[in-house]
Design an enzyme around this catalytic site. Structure first.
Site, PDB file in Angstrom:
ATOM      1  N   GLU A 154     -18.342  52.813  14.615  1.00  0.00           N
ATOM      2  CA  GLU A 154     -19.132  53.321  12.702  1.00  0.00           C
ATOM      3  C   GLU A 154     -18.651  54.573  12.185  1.00  0.00           C
ATOM      4  O   GLU A 154     -18.300  55.400  11.146  1.00  0.00           O
ATOM      5  CB  GLU A 154     -20.605  52.914  11.755  1.00  0.00           C
ATOM      6  CG  GLU A 154     -21.231  51.771  12.055  1.00  0.00           C
ATOM      7  CD  GLU A 154     -22.415  51.885  11.838  1.00  0.00           C
ATOM      8  OE1 GLU A 154     -23.431  49.994  12.066  1.00  0.00           O
ATOM      9  OE2 GLU A 154     -23.702  52.586  12.050  1.00  0.00           O
ATOM     10  N   HIS A 161     -12.234  39.619  36.035  1.00  0.00           N
ATOM     11  CA  HIS A 161     -12.185  37.883  36.394  1.00  0.00           C
ATOM     12  C   HIS A 161     -12.174  37.428  34.276  1.00  0.00           C
ATOM     13  O   HIS A 161     -12.199  36.265  34.018  1.00  0.00           O
ATOM     14  CB  HIS A 161     -13.017  37.671  36.503  1.00  0.00           C
ATOM     15  CG  HIS A 161     -12.654  38.538  38.677  1.00  0.00           C
ATOM     16  ND1 HIS A 161     -12.248  37.596  39.602  1.00  0.00           N
ATOM     17  CD2 HIS A 161     -13.382  39.592  38.599  1.00  0.00           C
ATOM     18  CE1 HIS A 161     -12.164  38.522  40.184  1.00  0.00           C
ATOM     19  NE2 HIS A 161     -13.410  39.300  40.374  1.00  0.00           N
ATOM     20  N   LYS A 207     -25.320  45.289   3.370  1.00  0.00           N
ATOM     21  CA  LYS A 207     -26.217  45.640   3.206  1.00  0.00           C
ATOM     22  C   LYS A 207     -27.168  45.475   1.848  1.00  0.00           C
ATOM     23  O   LYS A 207     -27.831  44.226   1.922  1.00  0.00           O
ATOM     24  CB  LYS A 207     -27.371  47.227   3.635  1.00  0.00           C
ATOM     25  CG  LYS A 207     -27.732  47.966   5.350  1.00  0.00           C
ATOM     26  CD  LYS A 207     -28.440  48.824   5.384  1.00  0.00           C
ATOM     27  CE  LYS A 207     -28.987  48.413   6.794  1.00  0.00           C
ATOM     28  NZ  LYS A 207     -29.515  49.588   7.333  1.00  0.00           N
TER      29      LYS A 207
HETATM   30  O1  PA5 Z   1     -25.738  54.034  12.301  1.00  0.00           O
HETATM   31  C1  PA5 Z   1     -26.107  53.827  11.708  1.00  0.00           C
HETATM   32  O2  PA5 Z   1     -26.746  54.338  10.456  1.00  0.00           O
HETATM   33  C2  PA5 Z   1     -26.313  52.305  11.109  1.00  0.00           C
HETATM   34  O3  PA5 Z   1     -25.776  51.027  12.512  1.00  0.00           O
HETATM   35  C3  PA5 Z   1     -28.128  51.807  11.782  1.00  0.00           C
HETATM   36  O4  PA5 Z   1     -28.934  52.592  12.899  1.00  0.00           O
HETATM   37  C4  PA5 Z   1     -28.780  50.697  11.111  1.00  0.00           C
HETATM   38  O5  PA5 Z   1     -27.438  50.167  10.040  1.00  0.00           O
HETATM   39  C5  PA5 Z   1     -29.712  50.495  10.855  1.00  0.00           C
HETATM   40  O6  PA5 Z   1     -30.497  51.201  10.120  1.00  0.00           O
HETATM   41  P1  PA5 Z   1     -31.970  51.454   9.839  1.00  0.00           P
HETATM   42  O7  PA5 Z   1     -31.944  52.407  10.891  1.00  0.00           O
HETATM   43  O8  PA5 Z   1     -32.180  52.684   8.202  1.00  0.00           O
HETATM   44  O9  PA5 Z   1     -32.978  50.453   9.743  1.00  0.00           O
END
Ligand code: PA5
Length: 463
Positions: free
Chosen positions: A294, A323, A436
């Protein structure tokens, strides 16, 4: 202290075509790296830079509040149930899996010293949610719902199911079984928590989900199951001093970032495998995969140019995946950098008995499983080098609060430095937001009508 061995990414070992002249590259990038480290440290307190995670090791106030809450609820709950997804779950999973006794939830209350079992619901599979609800007594469960945005559909739908059940079972007292971790002011969960009177903790401003493990997002569940959060903080503070060093020769996060960046951009190694040799560190790979993917996978660079850049992280586990995956890594496309994590001292020394000495497995007798797993890590590294495949190895002295916090924090700093080298915004996630928003549209959330319409049109063609 955490150590990095990068010899097997050097051209002296794996050849010019696949390896780097590492010390020469350190020299070439000396100034760039020094400027990056200075800039991160100068910007870290500025609002909007998303660098507040660099201050979490010093957040005594949060440590105090989570410890206070943990002691208030001590002995009141048999279970802690964490609801969250992505950055709101993976750090918690990684740390609890690593630091709690293996098979924690199967131990007796006495073996757990009265501390609760811990469960993470980080998916929306209806079968697994209802399966878990069948084995948990919700009356004896503290539910920690974690979402920074406060409206993530996966987390909030789980919460709605569980809140409803809790209220049916406990009436007005259901609130005592809920603690919410969310933004200080914004989001639906914040609003609900204030209205309904839940106990809350906050995700600090300018800390993204994947960098939030040392905020209340992680610290609260850790304190509830009795982990030593002071030692976590000490580990971060100590390594933070080292990682502030602007000299690349002294800074392992900068070394790891530069080596991986150059192997990707100069040598075509755009897959990055994370392979700890420890089952307890299995979820560290999951956490790392999110952090690396990300943070570094981006469409545009900081100059607004379309670059579609980013190394693809892959999780693996030593020795298990020798393995399964190593055949491909040795003989398939030479497009990967493999990072090993080696544990120097396991908590247990497990001797293999001297039996079957008259057979081909007799040589194992009298050795330890500890010797075996580290021999396998070392031999895999050598065999990959035989095939001219670059690897690096981080060595962690032992798996405890102090050393694990150092590993995770160092990987966060490594990611931030890599992001600067790629010249991208490490801390946003427009690609995640897009998916989302599509979900909100599809599920009929108000305000998303227009995207719902265009999404339905696209789906007719694409599904
Ligand atoms: O790293 C990030 O920003 C995302 O992976 C969020 O943690 C994930 O989408 C969950 O979002 P939230 O904490 O707003 O529910």
């Amino acid at each position: 202290m955490l150590k990095l061995n990068f010899k097997n990414s050097d051209s002296a070992i794996i050849g010019e075509e696949n390896g780097l002249n590492i010390y020469q590259e350190f020299e070439n990038y000396r100034e760039t790296i020094s400027n990056i480290i200075k800039s991160l440290n100068q910007r870290k307190d500025k609002p909007g830079q998303w660098l507040q995670w660099m201050n979490l090791g010093y957040n005594e106030e949060t440590v105090w509040y989570v410890k206070e809450f943990a002691s208030l609820v001590e002995n009141r709950f048999e279970n802690v149930l964490v609801l969250g997804i992505g950055g709101s779950a993976l750090g918690g999973l990684a740390v609890t899996e690593a630091l709690l006794k293996p098979y924690w939830n199967l131990l007796t209350p006495e073996q757990r010293k009265g501390l609760p079992r811990i469960f993470f619901l980080d998916n929306i599979d209806p079968d697994s949610i209802s399966g878990l609800l069948q084995v948990l007594d919700l009356k004896k469960t503290l539910v920690n719902v974690i979402t920074k945005s406060g409206d993530t559909a996966e987390t909030m739908s789980q919460f709605m199911i569980i809140k409803d059940l809790l209220e049916k079972e406990l009436g007005d007292n259901y609130r005592r079984n809920i603690v919410a971790t969310t933004d200080k002011k914004m989001g639906i969960l914040r609003q609900l928590a204030d209205q309904e009177g839940y106990k809350t903790f906050f995700v600090p401003d300018d800390v993204g989900g994947r960098f939030s493990v040392f905020s209340a997002v992680g610290l609260l569940p850790f304190a509830l199951v009795g982990l030593d959060i002071d030692q976590l903080m000490n580990g971060i503070k100590d390594i933070d001093l080292e990682l502030k060093n602007t000299d690349i020769n002294q800074n392992i996060a900068a070394q790891g970032a530069l080596i991986q960046y150059l192997l990707d951009t100069k040598k075509g190694k755009n897959l990055s495998v994370m392979m700890p040799y420890s089952s307890r560190l299995k979820y560290v790979s999951d956490w790392f995969v999110q952090l690396w993917a990300e943070s570094l996978g981006k469409e545009f660079n900081n100059n607004g140019e379309k670059v579609n850049i980013g190394p693809t992280p892959i999780k693996a586990l030593g020795a298990t995946d020798q393995h399964s995956q190593i055949q491909l890594y040795n003989e398939g496309p030479n497009n990967k950098i493999i990072t090993f994590i080696r544990v120097e001292n396991f908590d247990t020394t497990l001797e293999i008995p001297r039996i079957f000495e008259y057979t081909g497995i007799g040589y194992l007798g009298g050795k330890t499983i500890n010797d075996l797993i580290n021999a396998e890590a070392d031999s895999t590294r050598v065999s990959l080098a035989d095939y001219s495949r670059p690897t690096m190895t981080f060595s962690i002295e032992k798996i405890d609060e102090y050393n694990l916090a150092q590993l995770l924090y160092m990987l966060e700093v490594q990611t931030a430095i890599a992001g600067e080298l790629y010249n991208i915004n490490t801390f946003n996630q427009p690609g995640v937001e897009q998916a989302k928003n599509y979900t909100y549209a599809l599920m009929g959330r108000a305000g998303y009508e227009e995207s719902a319409h265009s999404l339905r049109e696209k789906m007719e063609v694409r599904n």
